[in-house]
Enzyme design. Sequence first.
Site, PDB file in Angstrom:
ATOM      1  N   CYS A  54       0.762  -1.398  -0.299  1.00 25.78           N
ATOM      2  CA  CYS A  54       0.033   0.083  -0.134  1.00 25.78           C
ATOM      3  C   CYS A  54       0.782   1.445   0.072  1.00 25.78           C
ATOM      4  CB  CYS A  54      -0.949  -0.025   1.666  1.00 25.78           C
ATOM      5  SG  CYS A  54      -1.871  -1.569   1.308  1.00 25.78           S
ATOM      6  N   GLU A  56       1.055   3.192   2.150  1.00 28.79           N
ATOM      7  CA  GLU A  56       2.118   4.684   3.442  1.00 28.79           C
ATOM      8  C   GLU A  56       3.115   2.950   3.978  1.00 28.79           C
ATOM      9  OE1 GLU A  56      -2.932   4.184   3.682  1.00 28.79           O
ATOM     10  OE2 GLU A  56      -1.587   2.817   2.712  1.00 28.79           O
ATOM     11  N   ARG A  82     -11.013  10.517  -5.286  1.00 28.21           N
ATOM     12  CA  ARG A  82     -11.745   9.244  -3.901  1.00 28.21           C
ATOM     13  C   ARG A  82     -11.308  10.333  -2.797  1.00 28.21           C
ATOM     14  NH1 ARG A  82     -10.151   3.731  -4.300  1.00 28.21           N
ATOM     15  NH2 ARG A  82      -8.366   4.880  -5.976  1.00 28.21           N
ATOM     16  N   TYR A 125      -2.032  -5.508  19.110  1.00 27.68           N
ATOM     17  CA  TYR A 125      -1.218  -5.935  19.823  1.00 27.68           C
ATOM     18  C   TYR A 125       0.215  -5.677  18.980  1.00 27.68           C
ATOM     19  CZ  TYR A 125       2.382 -10.112  19.046  1.00 27.68           C
ATOM     20  OH  TYR A 125       4.034 -10.353  19.005  1.00 27.68           O
ATOM     21  N   TRP A 127       3.564  -4.445  18.080  1.00 26.07           N
ATOM     22  CA  TRP A 127       5.236  -6.093  18.437  1.00 26.07           C
ATOM     23  C   TRP A 127       5.946  -6.539  18.704  1.00 26.07           C
ATOM     24  CZ3 TRP A 127      10.136  -5.869  15.845  1.00 26.07           C
ATOM     25  CH2 TRP A 127      10.298  -6.985  15.678  1.00 26.07           C
TER      26      TRP A 127
END
Length: 135
Positions: A54, A56, A82, A125, A127
Site C-alpha cells: 500500500c 502507506e 476519491r 497487539y 509487536w
Amino acid sequence: MQSHQVDHELIAAAAHVARTRCRGDNHTMAAAARTQDGRIVTAVNAYHFTGGPCAELVLIGTAAAQGTYELNTIVAVGDRDRGVVPPCGRCRQVLLDYFPTLHVIVASGDQVRTVPITDLLPESYVWADHQLDTE
C-alpha cells in the site's frame, strides 16, 4: 476517539500525487506524511496481483531512504478524486508498530479528522511489546 487538528497541506500533497502520479491499476493510492522536522514525504502504492504494498508502506520505505525515521501524521488519498481513504488493517498494524504516536487523517463522508493510530486499533497487539529482551 480523540480528534486533533487536520493538516490540510498534507491532504493537498497526497491529492496532488494521486492526481499527477497514479496511472492505471498499478498505482491507485497516494500517501503523504509529515516528518518530525516538518517536511512532507509522499509515495504511491505498488499494486500487483501477488499483493503489492500500500502507499502507506511504500511511504515508510521512502522516508527511511531519505533518512527520516519519525513521522508525525499520515494520510492516504485515492486516485480519480476519491479523497481521503483510511488505512487498511495491515497498514494500521505496521504504522502502529513503526510509529506508536502517529496521527492518521481519516474521513467519514465529508468529515475529515485526525486521530491517533491507537484509536484505529483499540486493544491492539504491539509487536515491540512481545519481543524477547536480548540483553
